[in-house]
Scaffold this motif. Structure first.
Motif, PDB file in Angstrom:
ATOM      1  N   VAL A 159      -3.276  -1.462   5.461  1.00 56.42           N
ATOM      2  CA  VAL A 159      -3.622  -0.321   4.597  1.00 56.42           C
ATOM      3  C   VAL A 159      -5.110  -0.360   4.254  1.00 56.42           C
ATOM      4  O   VAL A 159      -5.793   0.667   4.276  1.00 56.42           O
ATOM      5  CB  VAL A 159      -2.758  -0.319   3.316  1.00 56.42           C
ATOM      6  CG1 VAL A 159      -3.252   0.715   2.313  1.00 56.42           C
ATOM      7  CG2 VAL A 159      -1.297  -0.066   3.668  1.00 56.42           C
ATOM      8  N   LEU A 194      -3.711  -0.462  -5.033  1.00 59.19           N
ATOM      9  CA  LEU A 194      -3.221  -1.078  -3.794  1.00 59.19           C
ATOM     10  C   LEU A 194      -2.816  -2.534  -4.019  1.00 59.19           C
ATOM     11  O   LEU A 194      -1.810  -2.995  -3.490  1.00 59.19           O
ATOM     12  CB  LEU A 194      -4.298  -1.054  -2.700  1.00 59.19           C
ATOM     13  CG  LEU A 194      -4.625   0.252  -2.034  1.00 59.19           C
ATOM     14  CD1 LEU A 194      -5.772   0.061  -1.038  1.00 59.19           C
ATOM     15  CD2 LEU A 194      -3.418   0.847  -1.333  1.00 59.19           C
ATOM     16  N   ILE A 200       2.431   2.488   0.607  1.00 57.26           N
ATOM     17  CA  ILE A 200       1.770   3.295   1.641  1.00 57.26           C
ATOM     18  C   ILE A 200       2.181   2.825   3.030  1.00 57.26           C
ATOM     19  O   ILE A 200       2.465   3.633   3.918  1.00 57.26           O
ATOM     20  CB  ILE A 200       0.238   3.248   1.471  1.00 57.26           C
ATOM     21  CG1 ILE A 200      -0.153   4.032   0.222  1.00 57.26           C
ATOM     22  CG2 ILE A 200      -0.478   3.797   2.701  1.00 57.26           C
ATOM     23  CD1 ILE A 200      -1.619   3.940  -0.134  1.00 57.26           C
ATOM     24  N   TYR A 201       2.232   1.508   3.215  1.00 52.94           N
ATOM     25  CA  TYR A 201       2.609   0.982   4.527  1.00 52.94           C
ATOM     26  C   TYR A 201       4.029   1.409   4.907  1.00 52.94           C
ATOM     27  O   TYR A 201       4.257   1.935   5.993  1.00 52.94           O
ATOM     28  CB  TYR A 201       2.498  -0.549   4.559  1.00 52.94           C
ATOM     29  CG  TYR A 201       2.922  -1.094   5.895  1.00 52.94           C
ATOM     30  CD1 TYR A 201       2.046  -1.091   6.965  1.00 52.94           C
ATOM     31  CD2 TYR A 201       4.216  -1.561   6.100  1.00 52.94           C
ATOM     32  CE1 TYR A 201       2.447  -1.549   8.207  1.00 52.94           C
ATOM     33  CE2 TYR A 201       4.619  -2.019   7.337  1.00 52.94           C
ATOM     34  CZ  TYR A 201       3.729  -2.009   8.389  1.00 52.94           C
ATOM     35  OH  TYR A 201       4.136  -2.448   9.627  1.00 52.94           O
ATOM     36  N   TYR A 254      -8.003   2.379   4.690  1.00 56.48           N
ATOM     37  CA  TYR A 254      -8.816   2.772   3.538  1.00 56.48           C
ATOM     38  C   TYR A 254     -10.307   2.683   3.883  1.00 56.48           C
ATOM     39  O   TYR A 254     -11.090   3.574   3.558  1.00 56.48           O
ATOM     40  CB  TYR A 254      -8.501   1.883   2.330  1.00 56.48           C
ATOM     41  CG  TYR A 254      -9.561   1.947   1.258  1.00 56.48           C
ATOM     42  CD1 TYR A 254      -9.621   3.017   0.377  1.00 56.48           C
ATOM     43  CD2 TYR A 254     -10.529   0.949   1.152  1.00 56.48           C
ATOM     44  CE1 TYR A 254     -10.610   3.090  -0.594  1.00 56.48           C
ATOM     45  CE2 TYR A 254     -11.518   1.015   0.186  1.00 56.48           C
ATOM     46  CZ  TYR A 254     -11.558   2.089  -0.681  1.00 56.48           C
ATOM     47  OH  TYR A 254     -12.536   2.157  -1.626  1.00 56.48           O
ATOM     48  N   LEU A 264       2.518   4.501   6.967  1.00 56.95           N
ATOM     49  CA  LEU A 264       1.901   3.856   8.123  1.00 56.95           C
ATOM     50  C   LEU A 264       2.897   3.273   9.112  1.00 56.95           C
ATOM     51  O   LEU A 264       2.737   3.453  10.319  1.00 56.95           O
ATOM     52  CB  LEU A 264       0.916   2.779   7.667  1.00 56.95           C
ATOM     53  CG  LEU A 264      -0.369   3.314   7.060  1.00 56.95           C
ATOM     54  CD1 LEU A 264      -1.270   2.183   6.601  1.00 56.95           C
ATOM     55  CD2 LEU A 264      -1.095   4.193   8.058  1.00 56.95           C
ATOM     56  N   MET A 303       0.639  -6.255   5.291  1.00 60.11           N
ATOM     57  CA  MET A 303       0.730  -4.831   4.947  1.00 60.11           C
ATOM     58  C   MET A 303      -0.534  -4.399   4.206  1.00 60.11           C
ATOM     59  O   MET A 303      -1.082  -3.325   4.471  1.00 60.11           O
ATOM     60  CB  MET A 303       1.979  -4.544   4.103  1.00 60.11           C
ATOM     61  CG  MET A 303       3.263  -4.577   4.899  1.00 60.11           C
ATOM     62  SD  MET A 303       4.706  -3.999   3.985  1.00 60.11           S
ATOM     63  CE  MET A 303       4.955  -5.305   2.817  1.00 60.11           C
ATOM     64  N   TYR A 304      -1.002  -5.234   3.282  1.00 56.60           N
ATOM     65  CA  TYR A 304      -2.211  -4.901   2.542  1.00 56.60           C
ATOM     66  C   TYR A 304      -3.387  -4.716   3.496  1.00 56.60           C
ATOM     67  O   TYR A 304      -4.127  -3.729   3.399  1.00 56.60           O
ATOM     68  CB  TYR A 304      -2.561  -5.988   1.507  1.00 56.60           C
ATOM     69  CG  TYR A 304      -3.906  -5.726   0.891  1.00 56.60           C
ATOM     70  CD1 TYR A 304      -4.045  -4.799  -0.135  1.00 56.60           C
ATOM     71  CD2 TYR A 304      -5.064  -6.338   1.386  1.00 56.60           C
ATOM     72  CE1 TYR A 304      -5.287  -4.506  -0.670  1.00 56.60           C
ATOM     73  CE2 TYR A 304      -6.309  -6.049   0.854  1.00 56.60           C
ATOM     74  CZ  TYR A 304      -6.412  -5.132  -0.164  1.00 56.60           C
ATOM     75  OH  TYR A 304      -7.638  -4.825  -0.684  1.00 56.60           O
ATOM     76  N   ALA A 325      -0.097  -0.938  -1.735  1.00 58.09           N
ATOM     77  CA  ALA A 325      -0.272  -1.145  -0.296  1.00 58.09           C
ATOM     78  C   ALA A 325       1.079  -1.168   0.416  1.00 58.09           C
ATOM     79  O   ALA A 325       1.237  -0.564   1.482  1.00 58.09           O
ATOM     80  CB  ALA A 325      -1.046  -2.438  -0.031  1.00 58.09           C
ATOM     81  N   SER A 326       2.059  -1.835  -0.169  1.00 58.45           N
ATOM     82  CA  SER A 326       3.400  -1.885   0.439  1.00 58.45           C
ATOM     83  C   SER A 326       4.023  -0.498   0.496  1.00 58.45           C
ATOM     84  O   SER A 326       4.651  -0.131   1.497  1.00 58.45           O
ATOM     85  CB  SER A 326       4.315  -2.814  -0.359  1.00 58.45           C
ATOM     86  OG  SER A 326       3.838  -4.136  -0.301  1.00 58.45           O
TER      87      SER A 326
END
Length: 143
Positions: free
Chosen positions: A44, A76, A87-88, A48, A92, A40-41, A84-85
């Protein structure tokens, strides 16, 4: 200029090297939970990187721009914020899931076009090389 250098170093070290090392550890230990976290990171972070490239050209003049980039990358990565998690999962994943077939079709078309383009470049290169060889041979015979 100093802000740019510091932000580049921080993003490279904390945004790339640190996650790469922990991705390695997740692979080495076969920890599925960590696999998912780091995948996931990276998804993202790829987004980015694309956005950063565009905004660097248009928003670098903005006060505290580089400091905000550093803070965002740390957000993130942080195990406390799980940026990151977040946003994902919120943005996303739903977007990619709804557009998956379109993206897959586009990739297939791009692969086909790139193969055709490479074949055409190869043909053109051979034609140019053959023409150059014939021209050189004709010049040599006329001397």
């Amino acid at each position: 200029m100093v802000s740019w250098i510091v932000s580049r170093v921080v993003v490279l070290v904390f945004g790339t090297l640190y996650p790469a090392y922990y991705s390695y550890k997740a692979v080495r230990t076969k920890n599925v939970k960590e696999y998912v976290r780091w995948m996931m990171y990276w998804i993202v972070f790829a987004l980015y990187t694309v956005v950063e490239t565009i905004t660097d050209l248009s928003l670098a003049w903005f006060p505290l721009y580089y400091e905000l980039k550093v803070a965002f990358v740390i957000w993130l990565l942080s195990p406390y914020t799980r940026g990151a998690s977040l946003i994902y999962r919120k943005f996303l994943h739903p977007l990619l899931a709804s557009r998956e077939q379109e993206i897959d079709d586009y990739i297939v078309q791009a692969k086909e076009r790139s193969y055709e383009t490479m074949v055409n470049f190869g043909r053109q290169g051979l034609t140019i090389a053959a023409t150059a060889a014939v021209t050189a041979a004709v010049k040599t015979n006329h001397m």
